[in-house]
Design an enzyme around this catalytic site. Structure first.
Site, short mmCIF file in Angstrom:
data_model
loop_
_atom_site.label_atom_id
_atom_site.label_comp_id
_atom_site.label_asym_id
_atom_site.label_seq_id
_atom_site.Cartn_x
_atom_site.Cartn_y
_atom_site.Cartn_z
N CYS A 77 0.81 -1.20 -0.04
CA CYS A 77 0.04 -0.02 -0.18
C CYS A 77 0.75 1.21 -0.20
O CYS A 77 2.11 1.21 0.75
CB CYS A 77 -0.97 -0.12 1.50
SG CYS A 77 -1.50 1.35 1.79
N CYS A 159 -5.65 -0.57 9.23
CA CYS A 159 -4.87 0.29 8.90
C CYS A 159 -4.18 0.82 10.29
O CYS A 159 -4.88 1.80 10.66
CB CYS A 159 -5.50 1.33 7.81
SG CYS A 159 -4.39 2.82 7.73
N TYR A 303 -5.50 31.65 2.89
CA TYR A 303 -5.81 29.99 2.77
C TYR A 303 -6.43 29.80 4.10
O TYR A 303 -5.87 28.78 4.72
CB TYR A 303 -4.56 29.60 2.22
CG TYR A 303 -3.96 29.87 0.97
CD1 TYR A 303 -4.26 29.61 -0.40
CD2 TYR A 303 -3.05 30.79 1.02
CE1 TYR A 303 -3.70 29.96 -1.38
CE2 TYR A 303 -2.31 31.14 -0.23
CZ TYR A 303 -2.69 30.89 -1.26
OH TYR A 303 -2.08 31.04 -2.37
N ASP A 371 -1.12 29.47 4.57
CA ASP A 371 -0.98 28.24 4.52
C ASP A 371 -1.89 27.49 3.25
O ASP A 371 -2.78 27.17 3.30
CB ASP A 371 -2.06 27.79 5.67
CG ASP A 371 -2.29 26.43 6.08
OD1 ASP A 371 -1.47 25.73 5.55
OD2 ASP A 371 -2.78 25.90 7.09
N CYS A 398 2.50 22.15 3.95
CA CYS A 398 2.76 20.70 3.94
C CYS A 398 3.53 20.13 2.86
O CYS A 398 3.64 19.10 2.67
CB CYS A 398 1.18 19.73 3.85
SG CYS A 398 0.22 20.61 2.10
C1 LIG Z 1 -3.70 23.60 3.62
S1 LIG Z 1 -5.19 24.08 3.56
C2 LIG Z 1 -4.96 25.17 5.13
C3 LIG Z 1 -6.79 25.50 5.66
C4 LIG Z 1 -6.65 26.38 7.13
N1 LIG Z 1 -5.50 27.12 7.00
C5 LIG Z 1 -6.35 25.18 8.07
O1 LIG Z 1 -5.45 25.04 8.83
O2 LIG Z 1 -7.37 24.62 8.41
C6 LIG Z 1 -5.37 25.14 2.14
C7 LIG Z 1 -6.81 25.96 1.82
O3 LIG Z 1 -6.64 26.86 0.90
C8 LIG Z 1 -7.82 26.80 0.08
N2 LIG Z 1 -7.24 27.45 -1.05
C9 LIG Z 1 -6.82 26.80 -2.11
N3 LIG Z 1 -6.61 27.80 -3.00
C10 LIG Z 1 -7.01 28.97 -2.76
C11 LIG Z 1 -6.88 30.13 -3.54
N4 LIG Z 1 -6.33 30.34 -4.60
N5 LIG Z 1 -7.48 31.22 -2.63
C12 LIG Z 1 -8.14 31.14 -1.35
N6 LIG Z 1 -8.25 29.90 -0.97
C13 LIG Z 1 -7.60 28.76 -1.46
C14 LIG Z 1 -8.15 25.61 0.27
O4 LIG Z 1 -9.55 25.55 0.09
C15 LIG Z 1 -7.93 25.15 1.73
O5 LIG Z 1 -9.15 25.40 2.65
#
Ligand SMILES: C[S@@+](CC[C@H](N)C(=O)[O-])C[C@H]1O[C@@H](n2cnc3c(N)ncnc32)[C@H](O)[C@@H]1O
Length: 441
Positions: A77, A159, A303, A371, A398
């Site tokens: 896996c 798992c 984000y 983020d 990440c």
């Molecule tokens: C890694 S997650 C982080 C979420 C939040 N900071 C948390 O810790 O729960 C990235 C987030 O960015 C959003 N996202 C992706 N592309 C984006 C964009 N161009 N503008 C605004 N948000 C975006 C996604 O929907 C997601 O919710």
């Protein structure tokens, strides 16, 4: 060097996938499941211009950090990459992954990368799991995972990185489905579960409506959870694609969402909400991010997802503005704002690329949390940051590769890197979460 050659090499480090790295006649060889210091005999299974890949045939000298993997499907896996390493070594591997990315892709060879903050439970930590459901040759349903880099199912019944109760619930569904010959009535796709604060949500994903009478009670009995601690849903897909949750979500029985708290913030998790998979590490990262800012600051949380970190910030700073592209996530963030009475929290639904330039001009002096998804920040976002020059930037990532590329650009705008703190959000896998702090010179 040619395919099928057998060579002996010493592993001297790790690549970005947590595979061992050694050299033979100057050629870099990646060896999955090998540890630093080991001497291994490998068969070369791939040769490119710049590297080769070897499969271990024999470990001639084993590392003292080699341990027995807990999972019987490990190596088949593709989910985990470090179960053969002691937990301490897996944290060292991840620190090296971050250091290498910063040096090679970010040109930041002197970054003072901190030791990775580990998880107290490196197994059974995931609070969310989704297993494909596949009918076997006898039309009996089985839980599956996909073989590495393929869509070949491997039938599984556990798992070990998933919290135990979800393994029990998944198997309870399988026994129920087979007792009722459900695989003959519809095509099932997935079972998705979330377990947070001793409450469980179970979503059965199928191609058409199917009666699940008695399943809720069966799940309560199997898991030992009361009726007010489980929610059961059926998701009826509208398209036969790889998206797990799409189509019509029907609440079958029990609770509809999980009410929880984090950092003093009350929030609700439904099957679709964005929520980190490892609550212990999530709390530590959010805590460290929030404490970077003072009470008189305006912070933009770019984000921002479902707004949990924005809400924690709102309790500490003067004003927070979250920017998130997914409508449902912004709606969740507005619920968090309302439930917690946070009048200094604003949630904007939109693309960071278009919202941040305007917002930056309106706000004047501000600080920033960013983020982004795995691919990193949009180049236009980095350009805007270079023009608006927030006082402080906390970057949560990440993906060390996109973090390194973005940091290189941000450092070019006159920032210094004051902290690089990796966290083990995904123990036993090759993934690592990193918090970096940039301060304006
Ligand atoms: C890694 S997650 C982080 C979420 C939040 N900071 C948390 O810790 O729960 C990235 C987030 O960015 C959003 N996202 C992706 N592309 C984006 C964009 N161009 N503008 C605004 N948000 C975006 C996604 O929907 C997601 O919710």
């Amino acid at each position: 060097m040619n395919k099928n050659d057998q060579v002996v090499l010493t592993i001297t480090g790790y690549n970005s996938e947590a595979q061992g790295v050694g050299r033979v006649e100057g050629m870099v060889v990646f060896v999955p499941f090998a540890l630093k210091g080991e001497v291994v005999k490998v068969t070369i299974i791939k040769v490119t211009k710049s590297y080769a890949v070897g499969k271990v045939v024999e470990i001639l000298e084993a590392s003292k950090d080699r341990v027995a993997p807990r999972c019987e499907y490990y190596k088949k896996c593709g989910g985990c990459a470090l179960q053969h390493a002691s937990y301490a070594e897996s944290l060292r591997v991840k620190k090296e992954i971050v250091q290498n990315a910063l040096a090679k892709l970010g040109g930041i060879a002197d970054a003072n990368v901190q030791d990775v903050i580990g998880c107290s439970r490196p197994y059974e930590y995931r609070n969310k799991s989704a297993f494909p459901l596949v009918a076997n040759g006898e039309k009996k349903l089985e839980l599956a995972m996909y073989r590495v880099l393929s869509h070949d199912p491997i039938f599984i019944n556990n798992c070990p990185i998933t919290q135990k109760i979800m393994q029990i619930a998944a198997n309870a569904f399988i026994s129920y489905a087979n007792e009722h010959n459900l695989a003959q009535k519809t095509q099932f796709r997935h079972i998705l579960m979330r377990f947070v604060d001793k409450k469980l949500l179970v979503v059965v994903v199928a191609m058409k409506k199917v009666f699940l009478d008695g399943l809720f009670e069966h799940l309560c009995t199997a898991t030992g959870l009361g009726k007010d601690s489980i929610g059961l849903f059926l998701c009826i897909k509208s398209q036969d694609n790889n998206v797990i949750l799409e189509g019509k979500m029907v609440h079958v029985a029990g609770i509809e969402s999980i009410n929880s708290t984090c950092g003093g913030i009350r929030f609700a998790i439904s099957p679709n909400s964005f929520y980190q998979v490892n609550d212990e590490i999530m709390q530590k990262i959010y805590g460290q991010a929030v404490e970077q800012f003072g009470s008189d600051e305006i912070v933009v949380d770019a984000y921002s997802g479902a707004g949990l970190m924005s809400a924690m910030l709102a309790k500490r700073v003067k004003k927070v503005v979250g920017i998130e592209i997914v409508k449902e996530a912004t709606a969740d963030a507005n619920t968090v704002k309302r439930q917690n009475g946070l009048s200094n929290m604003e949630n904007i639904n939109g693309d960071v690329k278009t919202v941040l330039p305007k917002l930056g001009k309106e706000l004047g002096e501000f600080s920033l949390i960013i983020d982004p998804p795995r691919k990193g920040a949009d180049p236009e976002v980095l350009k805007t940051i270079g023009q608006a020059l927030p006082r402080k930037i906390v970057y949560i990532s990440c993906n060390p590769a996109s973090l390194a590329r973005d940091l290189r650009l941000l450092l070019g705008h006159g920032y210094t890197l004051s902290l690089v703190q990796p966290y083990d959000m995904f123990p036993e896998t090759q993934h690592v979460e990193t918090l970096a702090v940039l301060e304006r010179k």
